[in-house]
Motif scaffolding. Structure first.
Motif, PDB file in Angstrom:
ATOM      1  N   ILE A  35       0.844  -1.199   0.000  1.00  0.00           N
ATOM      2  CA  ILE A  35       0.000   0.000   0.000  1.00  0.00           C
ATOM      3  C   ILE A  35       0.880   1.251   0.000  1.00  0.00           C
ATOM      4  O   ILE A  35       1.451   1.625   1.028  1.00  0.00           O
ATOM      5  CB  ILE A  35      -0.928   0.011   1.230  1.00  0.00           C
ATOM      6  N   PRO A  36       1.039   1.938  -1.127  1.00  0.00           N
ATOM      7  CA  PRO A  36       1.913   3.112  -1.192  1.00  0.00           C
ATOM      8  C   PRO A  36       1.545   4.210  -0.207  1.00  0.00           C
ATOM      9  O   PRO A  36       2.425   4.951   0.242  1.00  0.00           O
ATOM     10  CB  PRO A  36       1.736   3.589  -2.641  1.00  0.00           C
ATOM     11  N   ALA A  37       0.259   4.345   0.136  1.00  0.00           N
ATOM     12  CA  ALA A  37      -0.139   5.396   1.076  1.00  0.00           C
ATOM     13  C   ALA A  37       0.510   5.211   2.441  1.00  0.00           C
ATOM     14  O   ALA A  37       0.669   6.176   3.190  1.00  0.00           O
ATOM     15  CB  ALA A  37      -1.663   5.409   1.233  1.00  0.00           C
ATOM     16  N   LEU A  38       0.925   3.968   2.765  1.00  0.00           N
ATOM     17  CA  LEU A  38       1.554   3.704   4.054  1.00  0.00           C
ATOM     18  C   LEU A  38       3.037   4.043   4.052  1.00  0.00           C
ATOM     19  O   LEU A  38       3.643   4.196   5.117  1.00  0.00           O
ATOM     20  CB  LEU A  38       1.364   2.231   4.445  1.00  0.00           C
ATOM     21  N   TRP A  39       3.653   4.154   2.869  1.00  0.00           N
ATOM     22  CA  TRP A  39       5.067   4.532   2.822  1.00  0.00           C
ATOM     23  C   TRP A  39       5.293   5.790   1.989  1.00  0.00           C
ATOM     24  O   TRP A  39       6.332   5.977   1.378  1.00  0.00           O
ATOM     25  CB  TRP A  39       5.950   3.381   2.325  1.00  0.00           C
ATOM     26  N   GLN A  40       4.301   6.688   2.040  1.00  0.00           N
ATOM     27  CA  GLN A  40       4.432   7.937   1.288  1.00  0.00           C
ATOM     28  C   GLN A  40       5.522   8.838   1.855  1.00  0.00           C
ATOM     29  O   GLN A  40       6.088   9.664   1.132  1.00  0.00           O
ATOM     30  CB  GLN A  40       3.096   8.683   1.276  1.00  0.00           C
ATOM     31  N   ASP A  41       5.850   8.702   3.131  1.00  0.00           N
ATOM     32  CA  ASP A  41       6.912   9.533   3.739  1.00  0.00           C
ATOM     33  C   ASP A  41       8.182   8.724   3.963  1.00  0.00           C
ATOM     34  O   ASP A  41       8.947   8.993   4.880  1.00  0.00           O
ATOM     35  CB  ASP A  41       6.426  10.098   5.073  1.00  0.00           C
ATOM     36  N   ILE A  42       8.432   7.745   3.102  1.00  0.00           N
ATOM     37  CA  ILE A  42       9.554   6.841   3.311  1.00  0.00           C
ATOM     38  C   ILE A  42      10.902   7.562   3.271  1.00  0.00           C
ATOM     39  O   ILE A  42      11.866   7.144   3.926  1.00  0.00           O
ATOM     40  CB  ILE A  42       9.512   5.709   2.258  1.00  0.00           C
ATOM     41  N   LEU A  43      11.008   8.655   2.532  1.00  0.00           N
ATOM     42  CA  LEU A  43      12.276   9.370   2.468  1.00  0.00           C
ATOM     43  C   LEU A  43      12.668   9.977   3.813  1.00  0.00           C
ATOM     44  O   LEU A  43      13.847  10.220   4.065  1.00  0.00           O
ATOM     45  CB  LEU A  43      12.216  10.472   1.403  1.00  0.00           C
ATOM     46  N   SER A  44      11.698  10.216   4.677  1.00  0.00           N
ATOM     47  CA  SER A  44      12.001  10.779   5.996  1.00  0.00           C
ATOM     48  C   SER A  44      12.757   9.783   6.878  1.00  0.00           C
ATOM     49  O   SER A  44      13.338  10.179   7.890  1.00  0.00           O
ATOM     50  CB  SER A  44      10.709  11.204   6.700  1.00  0.00           C
ATOM     51  N   PHE A  45      12.772   8.510   6.483  1.00  0.00           N
ATOM     52  CA  PHE A  45      13.428   7.490   7.298  1.00  0.00           C
ATOM     53  C   PHE A  45      14.921   7.757   7.441  1.00  0.00           C
ATOM     54  O   PHE A  45      15.523   7.400   8.455  1.00  0.00           O
ATOM     55  CB  PHE A  45      13.196   6.112   6.676  1.00  0.00           C
ATOM     56  N   ARG A  46      15.529   8.408   6.443  1.00  0.00           N
ATOM     57  CA  ARG A  46      16.973   8.619   6.499  1.00  0.00           C
ATOM     58  C   ARG A  46      17.378   9.500   7.677  1.00  0.00           C
ATOM     59  O   ARG A  46      18.509   9.418   8.162  1.00  0.00           O
ATOM     60  CB  ARG A  46      17.469   9.218   5.196  1.00  0.00           C
ATOM     61  N   PHE A  47      16.482  10.346   8.160  1.00  0.00           N
ATOM     62  CA  PHE A  47      16.796  11.205   9.293  1.00  0.00           C
ATOM     63  C   PHE A  47      16.771  10.440  10.616  1.00  0.00           C
ATOM     64  O   PHE A  47      17.372  10.867  11.599  1.00  0.00           O
ATOM     65  CB  PHE A  47      15.811  12.375   9.358  1.00  0.00           C
ATOM     66  N   PHE A  48      16.063   9.306  10.654  1.00  0.00           N
ATOM     67  CA  PHE A  48      15.916   8.545  11.895  1.00  0.00           C
ATOM     68  C   PHE A  48      16.599   7.183  11.802  1.00  0.00           C
ATOM     69  O   PHE A  48      16.314   6.290  12.597  1.00  0.00           O
ATOM     70  CB  PHE A  48      14.422   8.340  12.202  1.00  0.00           C
ATOM     71  N   LEU A  49      17.500   7.026  10.842  1.00  0.00           N
ATOM     72  CA  LEU A  49      18.114   5.722  10.596  1.00  0.00           C
ATOM     73  C   LEU A  49      18.847   5.189  11.828  1.00  0.00           C
ATOM     74  O   LEU A  49      18.646   4.044  12.234  1.00  0.00           O
ATOM     75  CB  LEU A  49      19.085   5.827   9.417  1.00  0.00           C
ATOM     76  N   VAL A  50      19.696   6.009  12.443  1.00  0.00           N
ATOM     77  CA  VAL A  50      20.511   5.542  13.565  1.00  0.00           C
ATOM     78  C   VAL A  50      19.650   5.184  14.785  1.00  0.00           C
ATOM     79  O   VAL A  50      19.764   4.077  15.329  1.00  0.00           O
ATOM     80  CB  VAL A  50      21.586   6.574  13.924  1.00  0.00           C
TER      81      VAL A  50
END
Length: 217
Positions: A35-50
């Motif tokens: 479901i793409p609507a559930l990962w629409q903000d996936i690019l924000s993950f790079r800020f919380f990776l650690v």
């Protein structure tokens, strides 16, 4: 997590905890990937990776303290299952991405307008627009002739301008700009690829002359 849960459990309950954890993880990841609507903000993950990955690294280090061949036998089985879950998730995301690219290509190649906007905020959406909880919607999205559906997908990003060119081929005929870019851009100054970048209309790999002529009408 399944390994550590089984480590602390009683022997008779270890297998059940591991299987339950794997089933829960598998269901969650496959549903999320489809479901793409559930990962629409996936690019924000790079800020919380650690901070997000740190607990998993700590659990893996804790599991490494378990000695013996039995521990390695459990790890080998679990690694195969976990790898299968991740592979299935990537396959579902690939299908979803392919449907989004098809919808974007169909809308841009059939558009009567030379420039199509994407909504910058939810308030700019029509009342009937909303996130879809499925990924088999490319034909319905392309039939609208607009890009309102983009707001609830991962391609709702400033780079959608370049992405739209790629799906249209070497001679794109429609420009896609976020927000009110179609109304405010100065096309005489060049081709706007991003709010901070304007390129020359003369490109090596793309023929922008048909698009330039359509924008000048």
């Amino acid at each position: 997590c399944a390994v550590v849960a089984g480590w602390f459990a009683l022997n008779g309950r270890r297998r059940g905890l591991q299987i339950g954890a794997l089933l829960l993880a598998g269901l969650s990841f496959t549903l999320w990937g489809a479901i793409p609507a559930l990962w629409q903000d996936i690019l924000s993950f790079r800020f919380f990776l650690v901070p997000v990955m740190a607990p998993f690294v700590a659990l893996a280090a804790l599991d490494a303290l378990r000695p013996g061949e039995r521990a390695w036998a459990e790890r080998r089985a679990l690694v195969r299952v976990v790898g299968g879950i991740f592979a299935l998730t990537l396959v579902l995301q690939s299908f979803a991405w392919g449907h989004m690219m098809t919808a974007l290509r169909d809308v841009t190649t059939a558009s009567a307008a030379a420039c199509l906007p994407t909504p910058r905020t939810a308030e700019a959406l029509p009342p009937e627009a909303g996130p879809r909880l499925d990924w088999l919607w490319s034909s319905r999205a392309s039939q609208t002739g607009a890009l309102d559906w983009v707001y609830f997908t991962p391609i709702n990003h400033w780079s959608i301008t370049s992405l739209a060119f790629l799906v249209q081929g070497n001679a794109p005929r429609t420009l896609v700009l976020p927000g009110d870019g179609c109304a405010t851009a100065d096309f005489g100054a060049g081709l706007p690829l991003a709010p901070w970048e304007v390129r020359s209309w003369n490109a090596r790999h793309f023929d922008f002359e048909p698009l330039r002529a359509r924008l000048a009408r």
